[in-house]
Design a protein around this motif. Sequence first.
Motif, PDB file in Angstrom:
ATOM      1  N   PRO B 141       0.837  -1.170  -0.050  1.00  0.00           N
ATOM      2  CA  PRO B 141       0.110  -0.267   0.130  1.00  0.00           C
ATOM      3  C   PRO B 141       0.822   1.304  -0.222  1.00  0.00           C
ATOM      4  O   PRO B 141       1.955   1.086   0.625  1.00  0.00           O
ATOM      5  CB  PRO B 141      -0.775  -0.143   1.239  1.00  0.00           C
ATOM      6  CG  PRO B 141      -0.696  -1.601   1.633  1.00  0.00           C
ATOM      7  CD  PRO B 141       0.539  -2.105   1.240  1.00  0.00           C
ATOM      8  N   MET B 142       0.546   2.271  -0.680  1.00  0.00           N
ATOM      9  CA  MET B 142       1.294   3.558  -0.899  1.00  0.00           C
ATOM     10  C   MET B 142       1.676   4.246   0.530  1.00  0.00           C
ATOM     11  O   MET B 142       2.726   4.587   0.411  1.00  0.00           O
ATOM     12  CB  MET B 142       0.242   4.523  -1.684  1.00  0.00           C
ATOM     13  CG  MET B 142       1.171   5.808  -2.060  1.00  0.00           C
ATOM     14  SD  MET B 142       1.622   5.245  -3.651  1.00  0.00           S
ATOM     15  CE  MET B 142       0.641   6.138  -4.902  1.00  0.00           C
ATOM     16  N   VAL B 143       0.652   3.939   1.555  1.00  0.00           N
ATOM     17  CA  VAL B 143       0.841   4.545   2.591  1.00  0.00           C
ATOM     18  C   VAL B 143       2.310   4.015   3.451  1.00  0.00           C
ATOM     19  O   VAL B 143       3.034   4.523   4.106  1.00  0.00           O
ATOM     20  CB  VAL B 143      -0.175   4.634   3.755  1.00  0.00           C
ATOM     21  CG1 VAL B 143       0.223   5.406   4.969  1.00  0.00           C
ATOM     22  CG2 VAL B 143      -1.312   5.559   3.101  1.00  0.00           C
ATOM     23  N   VAL B 144       2.082   2.738   3.346  1.00  0.00           N
ATOM     24  CA  VAL B 144       3.368   1.781   3.939  1.00  0.00           C
ATOM     25  C   VAL B 144       4.636   1.992   3.068  1.00  0.00           C
ATOM     26  O   VAL B 144       5.542   2.382   3.951  1.00  0.00           O
ATOM     27  CB  VAL B 144       2.869   0.297   3.869  1.00  0.00           C
ATOM     28  CG1 VAL B 144       4.054  -0.275   4.337  1.00  0.00           C
ATOM     29  CG2 VAL B 144       1.659   0.080   4.548  1.00  0.00           C
ATOM     30  N   SER B 145       4.579   2.181   1.980  1.00  0.00           N
ATOM     31  CA  SER B 145       5.902   2.644   1.080  1.00  0.00           C
ATOM     32  C   SER B 145       6.450   3.852   1.585  1.00  0.00           C
ATOM     33  O   SER B 145       7.488   4.014   1.754  1.00  0.00           O
ATOM     34  CB  SER B 145       5.348   2.776  -0.215  1.00  0.00           C
ATOM     35  OG  SER B 145       4.863   1.537  -0.889  1.00  0.00           O
TER      36      SER B 145
END
Lengths: 428, 317
Positions: B141-145
Motif C-alpha cells: 500500500p502507498m502509505v506503507v511505502s
Amino acid sequence: MSKRFTSLALTAHPPAAGQPGRGRSRRVVAPVAAVCVLVAGAALTGCGQQRDPDVYTVLNSSTDESYHRWDAEAMARCGERLGITIEQQSVPASQVMTKALRMASSKSLPDIVQFDASEMPTFADAGGLTDLRSLGLSTEDVPQGIVDFGSYEGTYYGAARSVNTLALFYNKDVLDEAGVEVPTTWAELRETAKELTQGKRYGLALSAGGAEDGVFQFLPFMWSNGGDETDLDGPRVVEALDYWKGLLGDGSLSKSTVNWTQADVNDQFMAGNAAMMINGPWQVETLNSDKSLHWGIAPIPVPEAGADSVGPLGGAVLTVPDTGDEAREKTAGKIVACLSSEQEQLTYALNSWMVPANAEAAAVWREKVPELDSLADQVAVARSRTAKLGAGWSSVSLALQSAFQSALTGQSSETALKRAQQRATSGN
Amino acid sequence: MTTSTVTAQTPAKTPEPAAAPDPARIARRRRLAQWGFVAPAVVFMLLFFGYPLVRNVVMSFQHYTPKTFFTGEAPFNGTDNWSNVFHDALFGKALWHTLVFTAGSLLGQFCIGMALAVFFSRRFPLNGVLRSLILLPWLVPMVVSGIVWRRILDQDTGVLNSFLDTIGIGGHTPWLTSPGMALLSVILVNIWIGIPFNMVILYGGLQEIPKELHEAAALDGASAWRTFRSVTLPVLKPVITVVLVLGFMSTVKILDLILALTDGGPADATQTLGTLTYQNSFVQLDFGAGAVVGNVLILISAVFAVFYLRANRTEGK
C-alpha cells in the motif's frame, strides 16, 4: 493501487470484439437491469440508521489498542451505572472532525464526540454542540483554566478528563555520565545540548514537522518568550525561532527535525540518538517498555531564570453534539459526567500518564506518580491554543509550520515569519 | 473507463435469422435490450461520477464551511474562492511542483519500466521469479511505502545514507529535509512505486508483437537498437500511449505518498495540487477553496482523458 490494477485489466484487453447478443438472454436483460437499479437505490436510501434506544455511541480517536481498551473499560463501568450500553467508534485523530461533520449532514451524529481541544471551537462555532451546564454538568471542582479549555465564547461545551502539555525528557544515564545538570534556561539548554552531542547522538530532539505536532512544540518557546499567535512577526517570536535556528546551527539538533513527528522524536530518544527531547506524557507508556532506559522529566527551559515556562495545553474534551433529541442528550450528559468524574479521571490519568483535569483528582495523582510532578506544574500554567483565535487557529497553525520549516532550512526567521503573518491574516 | 469498455461491448448488430415475424418490433426490442445493458453503467456513472463532479464545481462557487453541514446553507460567493486560490502564492508553487512531479515520475517510471520489460522478454533462468519480485512495490500500500521510505531516507539514521557513507559517496544527503532536495526524493520514491505497472503492461505489449517482425528485421541486417526503434516502438505505440495516460492520471493527483513522506514540507517544498486540496478542505475546512483546487486537477486530468479515449479508439479499429 487496486484502481491501477482495474484499469490495467481493462486496457490490457481492448474492447475489440464484443460478444454478439443472443436472442433468448436479451429478454431477461431489461428486468435484470431494472432490478439492479432498484437494489442499488434501496441500498442507498437504507443508509439512514435508526438509533437503538439503549445503545449510546461515542466517537473518539482512541485507535491505539491500549487507549481503546481503557476507554472501553471506562465506558462499560459507566454504562453499567446508568443501565445502558455505550459503544465507542474510534477513528484516527485527524479524521474526527471531518467524520463528525459528515455525520452532522446526514443527521446521524453520535451521542458523544471526543474532540481534540483545539478542534472543538470549530465544531462549536458551527452550532453543533450542546452546552454541558444545561445538561446538568457542574464545573465546581474543575480549575478555571480547564473550564476555559473546554469552553468556546464563554459556553462550557467540553469536559476534559485529562490534560497534558510538553516537557523536557532526558536520559539520566547520559547526563550523569557527562556530569551535567538538567538545564533550566535557554542558555543552559543550548550549552548542555552542545555538550551532549557526540558521534551519532544529538543533544536534543524535537519535532518541527509540517503538521500540528511541530507547532505544538514551537509554542513553549514562543510563549515563554512572550510571543503571541496574533503577532507572528513580532520580535519575541522571531527571537524564539532564532533560538531554534541556533540549536540547529550548533549541530545539537538533527537536520531531520523538520521531518519528524513527535512519535519519531520519541523513537530517536529511545534509540539513543538523542540525549534529551521535547515531548509529552503520552509517550511514557512506550518509554517504560524499555527497562534499560532511565529517563527523567523536567519543565521546558525558559529564556531567563525565574520566567514561567508556558506550554500549550493539550488533550481532548468530551462533547455532546446537538442532535435535537433532548432525552438522549440528557443521558449523554450523564455519560460525560460519569466519564469525567473524579474516579474515572484518576483511572484514566494513571493509565495514560496524563494529568487529571479535576483539581482533587490531580492532587491524588501527584502523590501516586511523583516522578511526573513537573508535568502537573506545567499543566497548571499551560495555555490553550484556541483561547485567542478560536476557529481561526488552523490558518495560523499552517502559516507557522511553513515559517519555522523555511527558517530551519535556510531562510531568515524574520522573513519567514513576516510571510506567515501575511498568510495568516489573508486567510490563505 | 468502465463505460467506455461496457458501451463498446454492447452487442454489435448481427444478422438475424430469417422468418422474423415483425422486423420493426424486433429492432425495437433489441434497442431496448441494448439500453438495458448500458443503463446500469450510466446510472452508476451519473451517481458516483457525475453527481460529485457537478457538486464539486458548484461548491467552488460557494462559501462552504463547517456551518454548512448543519444548516445546509452555502451562500454563493461568485468567484471569490477562485480568486483567493489563484492569488495564493502557494497555488502557483503547488501547480509547478505537480507538473515537475508528474513529468519526472512518468519519465523515470516509463524508461526503467520499458528497459525491464525488454530485458525480461528474453528467456533466461529465474526470469519468472525475478519478474514477480519486481512486482513487490506494487503490492505494498502507498502509505506503507511512504512510511518505510521516510525511514530509509532519514538523513542521520536512514539506511540509504549509511549505505552511501559506507561506499564513500556523500553520506549526509538531506533527502527529505532540504527544500531543494525533497521534491526530487519524492519523485524517486514514486518512480520506484510505478515501475511494476509500466513494466507489466509494456511486457504484455511486447509479448504480442509477432516474432516474424523481428526475424524480418534481423534478416534485413538491422541492429538491436535499430530493430527496437523501427519495429518494437511503432508496434508498441498504442500500449505506450495507454501506459503514459494512465500513469499520468494516477500521478497527477498524488496525495497519500506525499503526506506519508513529507506532509507537504519542508517549507511547502512538496506541496502539490493534491495536498493543497487536502489542506484546504480537511485541515482549514475551507471546502470552497478545496473544491477550486480539486476542479483544476479534474480539468487537467480531463484533457488527458481525451487523449486516452482517442488512443483507445484508434486501437480498436
